[in-house]
Design an enzyme around this catalytic site. Sequence first.
Site, PDB file in Angstrom:
ATOM      1  N   GLN A  96       0.822  -1.219   0.032  1.00 29.96           N
ATOM      2  CA  GLN A  96      -0.078   0.018   0.181  1.00 29.96           C
ATOM      3  C   GLN A  96       0.830   1.091   0.023  1.00 29.96           C
ATOM      4  O   GLN A  96       1.736   1.326   0.831  1.00 29.96           O
ATOM      5  CB  GLN A  96      -0.875  -0.073   1.258  1.00 29.96           C
ATOM      6  CG  GLN A  96      -1.876   1.106   1.251  1.00 29.96           C
ATOM      7  CD  GLN A  96      -2.948   1.109   2.331  1.00 29.96           C
ATOM      8  OE1 GLN A  96      -2.652   0.279   3.102  1.00 29.96           O
ATOM      9  NE2 GLN A  96      -4.005   1.776   2.289  1.00 29.96           N
ATOM     10  N   HIS A 102      -8.723   1.539  -1.049  1.00 34.97           N
ATOM     11  CA  HIS A 102      -8.882   1.620  -2.548  1.00 34.97           C
ATOM     12  C   HIS A 102      -8.938   0.233  -2.893  1.00 34.97           C
ATOM     13  O   HIS A 102      -7.815  -0.521  -2.585  1.00 34.97           O
ATOM     14  CB  HIS A 102      -8.223   2.518  -3.184  1.00 34.97           C
ATOM     15  CG  HIS A 102      -6.680   2.442  -3.032  1.00 34.97           C
ATOM     16  ND1 HIS A 102      -6.040   2.703  -1.982  1.00 34.97           N
ATOM     17  CD2 HIS A 102      -5.623   1.724  -3.439  1.00 34.97           C
ATOM     18  CE1 HIS A 102      -4.799   2.694  -2.092  1.00 34.97           C
ATOM     19  NE2 HIS A 102      -4.277   1.853  -3.035  1.00 34.97           N
ATOM     20  N   HIS A 104      -8.284  -1.589  -6.693  1.00 32.07           N
ATOM     21  CA  HIS A 104      -7.855  -1.196  -8.080  1.00 32.07           C
ATOM     22  C   HIS A 104      -8.757  -2.379  -8.829  1.00 32.07           C
ATOM     23  O   HIS A 104      -9.035  -3.573  -8.613  1.00 32.07           O
ATOM     24  CB  HIS A 104      -6.660  -1.604  -8.538  1.00 32.07           C
ATOM     25  CG  HIS A 104      -5.415  -1.092  -7.493  1.00 32.07           C
ATOM     26  ND1 HIS A 104      -4.736   0.094  -8.113  1.00 32.07           N
ATOM     27  CD2 HIS A 104      -5.055  -0.939  -6.157  1.00 32.07           C
ATOM     28  CE1 HIS A 104      -3.819   0.461  -7.192  1.00 32.07           C
ATOM     29  NE2 HIS A 104      -3.875  -0.101  -6.017  1.00 32.07           N
TER      30      HIS A 104
HETATM   31  P1  AMP Z   1      -1.556   1.270  -3.685  1.00 33.83           P
HETATM   32  O1  AMP Z   1      -0.085   0.906  -3.999  1.00 33.83           O
HETATM   33  O2  AMP Z   1      -2.619   0.389  -3.846  1.00 33.83           O
HETATM   34  O3  AMP Z   1      -1.676   2.173  -2.442  1.00 33.83           O
HETATM   35  O4  AMP Z   1      -1.553   2.437  -4.861  1.00 33.83           O
HETATM   36  C1  AMP Z   1      -2.016   3.528  -5.195  1.00 33.83           C
HETATM   37  C2  AMP Z   1      -2.554   4.075  -6.428  1.00 33.83           C
HETATM   38  O5  AMP Z   1      -2.732   5.471  -6.316  1.00 33.83           O
HETATM   39  C3  AMP Z   1      -1.287   3.905  -7.425  1.00 33.83           C
HETATM   40  O6  AMP Z   1      -1.759   2.996  -8.564  1.00 33.83           O
HETATM   41  C4  AMP Z   1      -1.060   5.187  -8.026  1.00 33.83           C
HETATM   42  O7  AMP Z   1      -0.813   5.335  -9.331  1.00 33.83           O
HETATM   43  C5  AMP Z   1      -2.464   5.870  -7.573  1.00 33.83           C
HETATM   44  N1  AMP Z   1      -2.373   7.461  -7.446  1.00 33.83           N
HETATM   45  C6  AMP Z   1      -1.542   7.909  -6.646  1.00 33.83           C
HETATM   46  N2  AMP Z   1      -1.954   9.231  -6.764  1.00 33.83           N
HETATM   47  C7  AMP Z   1      -3.321   9.512  -7.468  1.00 33.83           C
HETATM   48  C8  AMP Z   1      -4.122  10.497  -7.754  1.00 33.83           C
HETATM   49  N3  AMP Z   1      -3.734  11.690  -7.308  1.00 33.83           N
HETATM   50  N4  AMP Z   1      -5.195  10.012  -8.600  1.00 33.83           N
HETATM   51  C9  AMP Z   1      -5.398   8.979  -8.993  1.00 33.83           C
HETATM   52  N5  AMP Z   1      -4.506   7.923  -8.632  1.00 33.83           N
HETATM   53  C10 AMP Z   1      -3.466   8.098  -7.943  1.00 33.83           C
END
Ligand code: AMP
Length: 140
Positions: A96, A102, A104
Site C-alpha cells: 500500500q 482503495h 484497483h
Molecule cells: P496502492 O499501492 O494500492 O496504495 O496504490 C496507490 C495507487 O494510487 C497507485 O496505483 C497510484 O498510481 C494511484 N494514485 C496516486 N495518486 C493518485 C491521484 N492523485 N489520482 C489517481 N490515482 C492516484
Amino acid sequence: MAYDPGNIFAKILRGEIPAHKVYEDDHVLAFLDIMPRAAGHALVIPKAPARNLLDVEAGDLAAVMAVAQRVAQAQMKVFTAEGITLTQHNEKAGGQEVFHLHVHVIPRHAGVELLPPLSHTEAPDVLAQQAAQLRAALMG
Ligand code: AMP
C-alpha cells in the site's frame, strides 16, 4: 495504525485536488488511476475514512465492492476487455502506497501483461475521455 486525513485520496474526496471521476454516490467514489497498469484502471474508495481492509466498516466495504462490480462491468464494454483484475493492498508490507482504502479495478486482455506499478503517468486528456466513456456506460 491511525487514519491520516492528509492522504491524497482524502484530498480528492474533499475536492482539494482533481480526479477523473467515473462514479459517485453517498458512500463511494470511483475514479481513474493516474498511473494506470492498463487502460481504464480505476480505483474505488469509500467516502468514510478507512486506512485499508483492516479497519474499514463492513458496510462501507460492501458498498465499495458493489461499485467495483459495476465499474468492472462498464470496463468490459468500454475497453472491450476480456477479463478484470482486482487488487487491494494493505499497509506498507502489503504494497500500500496511499493510506485510504482503495480497490484497483483493472481491465485485462489475453496475453497483455500489466505495466509495473507507478511506471507510466497517463495524459490528462486520455484519462478525461476514458472517464467520460465509463460514466456513460455506468449510466446506461
Ligand atoms: P496502492 O499501492 O494500492 O496504495 O496504490 C496507490 C495507487 O494510487 C497507485 O496505483 C497510484 O498510481 C494511484 N494514485 C496516486 N495518486 C493518485 C491521484 N492523485 N489520482 C489517481 N490515482 C492516484
